[in-house]
Design a protein around this motif. Structure first.
Motif, PDB file in Angstrom:
ATOM      1  N   PRO A 280       0.673  -1.363  -0.158  1.00 51.58           N
ATOM      2  CA  PRO A 280      -0.095   0.058  -0.023  1.00 51.58           C
ATOM      3  C   PRO A 280       0.887   1.401  -0.217  1.00 51.58           C
ATOM      4  N   PHE A 281       1.865   1.365   0.804  1.00 50.47           N
ATOM      5  CA  PHE A 281       2.747   2.334   0.874  1.00 50.47           C
ATOM      6  C   PHE A 281       3.466   2.743  -0.312  1.00 50.47           C
ATOM      7  N   PHE A 282       4.188   1.849  -0.935  1.00 49.71           N
ATOM      8  CA  PHE A 282       4.846   1.903  -2.399  1.00 49.71           C
ATOM      9  C   PHE A 282       3.444   2.246  -3.578  1.00 49.71           C
ATOM     10  N   LEU A 283       2.511   1.822  -3.430  1.00 54.73           N
ATOM     11  CA  LEU A 283       1.521   2.370  -4.457  1.00 54.73           C
ATOM     12  C   LEU A 283       1.342   3.694  -4.310  1.00 54.73           C
ATOM     13  N   CYS A 284       1.060   4.135  -2.973  1.00 52.90           N
ATOM     14  CA  CYS A 284       0.824   5.578  -2.656  1.00 52.90           C
ATOM     15  C   CYS A 284       2.140   6.352  -3.345  1.00 52.90           C
ATOM     16  N   LEU A 285       3.180   5.873  -2.962  1.00 50.93           N
ATOM     17  CA  LEU A 285       4.474   6.422  -3.508  1.00 50.93           C
ATOM     18  C   LEU A 285       4.460   6.781  -5.212  1.00 50.93           C
ATOM     19  N   ILE A 286       4.029   5.679  -5.805  1.00 53.06           N
ATOM     20  CA  ILE A 286       4.312   5.898  -7.174  1.00 53.06           C
ATOM     21  C   ILE A 286       3.004   6.640  -7.705  1.00 53.06           C
TER      22      ILE A 286
END
Length: 351
Positions: A280-286
């Motif tokens: 979830p965090f990396f999806l938000c990051l991208i």
């Protein structure tokens, strides 16, 4: 990693808003939290304490008992060191920022903290990638495994797992590459006094996410899918053979192949936990750069802690799956670890 979008001080626009430094122009708006500061401190403090104690016990177990000095455990030892450092140096500062809604420790410490966060998070998935490759060799090439996976091979894996993430994490932040190409937006909308935001331009966000998470994650999914096919075939063969053996033979000691399969399954569970916690965090990051950084900073803060939680649960996975860890834990907590020659103990006698 902590990704947030802090707004600059504008008294005309935020008449009822608290700021990190009320007397300074250009101060960040203090992030409002959805629950009390006391709750945040208690929850994050508990997570930090469990993370440090749990991973420290795993490190002692592997480092002390010679029976555990295997290639897989050396890689787990290095991975656990990542989790311990995250609990000791990154999570406490993140907890202070989450509780206060601002960063009061200066720009240099902010950069150092952010770099360490990126480094340790990236190093974790690099370790998991190499561990999956080591498991692949154990399952696919059992006869040549000891020729392929030697101490020098493990040392090379560990070195790469630490060196490349460190160069990336500290290089990107301290050189300012993270906002190259988006300087105007960064200095206009993001940078403010009392903030510690990790800002990535769109291009770098894509590069960082794929390099640090999506590509290694895809590689591991492919490896474990291949391992699953082989292990399933081995289980069917063993079940067929077991039907032809006597009862006494079936009750014999587990084979090395059984241990390899169990070890592979455990590492696959560890990888699954990492994937669930950090995705979830990396999806938000991208995504965030392409929607003008409009994702709520509080949501990103929560997702960051959900990612940190992965470092907390790993020791519990080892405790559930590995009998050697439970046996080592008994010896450590009983104080017998301080007795002479305990490093040579066969942990199977304590299971």
């Amino acid at each position: 990693m902590n990704l947030s979008n802090s707004s600059k001080h504008n008294t005309a626009e935020f008449t009822d808003t608290l700021f990190c430094f009320e007397s300074l122009s250009g101060s960040c708006k203090k992030l409002s939290q959805p629950f009390s500061v006391q709750t945040i401190v208690f929850v994050t403090g508990t997570i930090i304490g469990i993370t440090v104690i749990g991973n420290f016990l795993v490190i002692i177990s592997i480092a002390h008992f010679r029976q555990l000095h295997t290639p897989t455990n050396y890689l787990i030892l290095s991975l656990t060191t990542c989790d311990l450092l995250l609990g000791l140096f990154v999570m406490p500062l993140s907890a202070a920022k989450s509780a206060q809604g601002c960063w009061y420790m200066g720009e240099f410490l902010c950069k150092f903290h952010t770099s360490a966060d990126i480094t340790l998070s990236t190093a974790s998935i690099f370790h998991l990638t190499f561990i999956s490759a080591e498991r692949y060799c154990a399952v696919y090439h059992p006869l040549t495994y000891h020729l392929l996976i030697r101490h020098i091979s493990v040392l090379l894996m560990v070195t790469i797992s630490w060196l490349l993430p460190t160069l990336f994490g500290y290089g990107v932040i301290f050189t300012g590459l993270n906002f190259k190409g988006s300087e105007d937006f960064y200095y206009t909308h993001i940078q403010c006094i009392g903030g510690c935001a990790v800002f990535f331009s769109g291009e770098l966000a894509v590069f960082a996410s794929f390099t640090s998470f999506f590509i290694p994650g895809s590689i591991m999914l492919w490896i474990y899918s291949r391992i699953y096919v082989v292990v399933r075939g081995q289980v069917r063969s063993i079940e067929h053979l077991a039907n032809q053996l006597s009862r006494s033979r079936q009750q014999g000691s587990p084979t090395s192949g059984h241990c390899d399969r169990k070890g592979t399954a455990t590492i696959a569970i560890v990888f699954g936990g990492f994937l669930i916690c950090w995705a979830p965090f990396f999806l938000c990051l991208i995504i965030n750069p392409f929607i003008e950084y409009s994702i709520n900073p509080v949501l990103i803060d929560v997702l960051m802690w959900f990612g940190y939680f992965n470092s907390t649960i790993n020791p519990f996975i080892y405790a559930i799956r590995y009998t050697w860890f439970r046996a080592a834990l008994k010896i450590i907590l009983s104080g017998k670890v301080f007795h002479e020659n305990t490093s040579r103990i066969q942990l199977s006698s304590y299971e």
